[in-house]
Design an enzyme around this catalytic site. Structure first.
Site, mmCIF file in Angstrom:
data_model
loop_
_atom_site.group_PDB
_atom_site.id
_atom_site.type_symbol
_atom_site.label_atom_id
_atom_site.label_comp_id
_atom_site.label_asym_id
_atom_site.label_seq_id
_atom_site.Cartn_x
_atom_site.Cartn_y
_atom_site.Cartn_z
ATOM 1 N N ASP A 5 -2.907 -1.352 10.108
ATOM 2 C CA ASP A 5 -3.044 -1.324 8.642
ATOM 3 C C ASP A 5 -3.585 -2.641 8.078
ATOM 4 O OD1 ASP A 5 -2.002 1.219 8.511
ATOM 5 O OD2 ASP A 5 0.032 0.560 8.009
ATOM 6 N N LYS A 15 0.829 -1.215 0.000
ATOM 7 C CA LYS A 15 0.000 0.000 0.000
ATOM 8 C C LYS A 15 0.856 1.255 0.000
ATOM 9 C CE LYS A 15 0.658 1.437 4.497
ATOM 10 N NZ LYS A 15 1.477 2.582 4.862
HETATM 11 O O1 C5P Z 1 -0.935 -1.047 14.846
HETATM 12 P P1 C5P Z 1 0.500 -1.353 14.631
HETATM 13 O O2 C5P Z 1 0.973 -2.538 15.413
HETATM 14 O O3 C5P Z 1 0.880 -1.448 13.197
HETATM 15 O O4 C5P Z 1 1.277 -0.107 15.187
HETATM 16 C C1 C5P Z 1 2.660 -0.116 15.422
HETATM 17 C C2 C5P Z 1 3.037 1.099 16.268
HETATM 18 O O5 C5P Z 1 2.828 2.294 15.506
HETATM 19 C C3 C5P Z 1 2.187 1.292 17.511
HETATM 20 O O6 C5P Z 1 2.719 0.586 18.601
HETATM 21 C C4 C5P Z 1 2.278 2.781 17.731
HETATM 22 O O7 C5P Z 1 3.494 3.130 18.315
HETATM 23 C C5 C5P Z 1 2.309 3.328 16.297
HETATM 24 N N1 C5P Z 1 0.973 3.723 15.801
HETATM 25 C C6 C5P Z 1 0.386 4.862 16.322
HETATM 26 N N2 C5P Z 1 -0.837 5.265 15.862
HETATM 27 C C7 C5P Z 1 -1.474 4.577 14.883
HETATM 28 C C8 C5P Z 1 -0.879 3.422 14.331
HETATM 29 C C9 C5P Z 1 0.354 3.014 14.819
HETATM 30 O O8 C5P Z 1 0.948 5.518 17.202
HETATM 31 N N3 C5P Z 1 -2.665 5.002 14.438
#
Ligand code: C5P
Length: 303
Positions: A141, A14
């Site tokens: 995502d 993406k």
């Molecule tokens: O959701 P995911 O595991 O991909 O997110 C990885 C890290 O990215 C989270 O632990 C956080 O630190 C950051 N993140 C965030 N806000 C979001 C998505 C991700 O702060 N909307």
């Protein structure tokens, strides 16, 4: 009904045409509003019957992706088995083309692929809503990686609404040898801009995408994480400048980076742009890809 001996799926990379980020919340996440698009660069995953979960990984960044329980595809298989109350029996064969830690949802694509593949292998017929809920538990995502196309993401990026996209978009991605960790880019974002306003993708961008107006879309590409990614990786400024010099309509850091995405008018121009970027000496590797495409698709089920 016979049991499948093999299931093969593919999951797309993406790019975020717009990534608007709000202020850090007590749960450690940031509210976002983002316009995602899936592009035709795919990881493929085969799932075959086994005892317990195991995974082999080959291709782009295979070592970094890892072949243990921390691999997102493994975690997705384990979560689906737990949720459906079945034995987690699968061997996963992952072939990576999407860069690891590149800002193109490489890990998310693998998790989405594992959910769809194991659902078919174990003949669970999980509802779309349940699959998206599990995807959201695995990462922000990942629901988008299941769905693909062009979608507006809200919440953490996991709450999706389909958006009209009239045209095909042709991109050149400048890949980086070294990945960037998403949490570290968000932490840098907090350091640089702690007073972030409520995130909104502009109505003008949504209109331009709906109308298939590539030039206007190019003008409105916007990534709030770009300054943070450039702060951690100042060398990316040279990559973005190389794209501008090579005639890209626009260039942007993809998601949390370090991949940079350049928009071109046609597939031919994207191919020319890739050649010029390589010739500039400032970019070592490029990938040309077009969107929107489906997120995760079942390619084959063999009995
Ligand atoms: O959701 P995911 O595991 O991909 O997110 C990885 C890290 O990215 C989270 O632990 C956080 O630190 C950051 N993140 C965030 N806000 C979001 C998505 C991700 O702060 N909307």
């Amino acid at each position: 009904m016979p049991k499948p001996k093999l299931v093969r799926v593919q999951a797309a990379a993406k790019v975020n045409l717009s990534l608007q980020v709000g202020a850090l919340q007590p749960d450690g996440y940031h509210p976002v509003e983002t316009l995602y698009q899936a592009v035709d660069l795919y990881d493929t995953l085969e799932a075959v019957p086994a005892v317990g979960i195991s995974i082999t990984v080959q291709g782009e960044g295979a070592e970094a992706a890892g072949n243990g329980p921390s691999n997102l595809a493994w975690r997705a298989a384990a979560l689906l088995a737990e949720s459906a109350e079945v034995e987690p029996n699968v061997h996963l064969r992952l072939t990576k083309r999407i860069p690891v830690a590149g800002g193109m949802a490489g890990g998310s694509a693998d998790a989405a692929a594992a959910l769809v593949a194991c659902d078919a292998l174990w003949q669970l017929n999980t509802s779309r809503a349940k699959l998206l809920e599990l995807a959201g538990l695995l990462g922000s995502d990942i629901p988008f990686s299941v769905v693909g196309g062009t979608e507006l993401g809200r919440g953490r990026g996991d709450q999706l609404t389909t958006v009209l996209a009239k045209s095909e978009f042709h991109w050149v991605f400048a890949l980086s040898e070294q990945g960037l960790s998403t949490p570290s880019v968000y932490a840098e974002y907090d350091r640089l801009a702690p007073e972030a306003p409520a995130p909104r993708v502009s109505a003008e961008l949504l209109q331009a995408v709906a109308a298939g107006d590539i030039r206007q879309t190019a003008k409105l590409l916007d990534n709030n994480l770009q300054a943070a990614a450039l702060s951690l990786r100042p060398d990316l400024k040279r990559v973005l400048a190389a794209g501008a010099d090579a005639g890209a309509l626009a260039g942007i850091v993809s998601g949390s980076g370090p991949t940079c995405a350049f928009l071109a008018r046609t597939r031919e121009q994207a191919l020319e742009l890739a050649v010029r970027l390589q010739a500039s000496g400032r970019v070592t590797r490029t990938v040309v890809a077009s969107g929107p495409v489906r997120g995760t698709s079942l390619l084959a089920v063999e009995y």
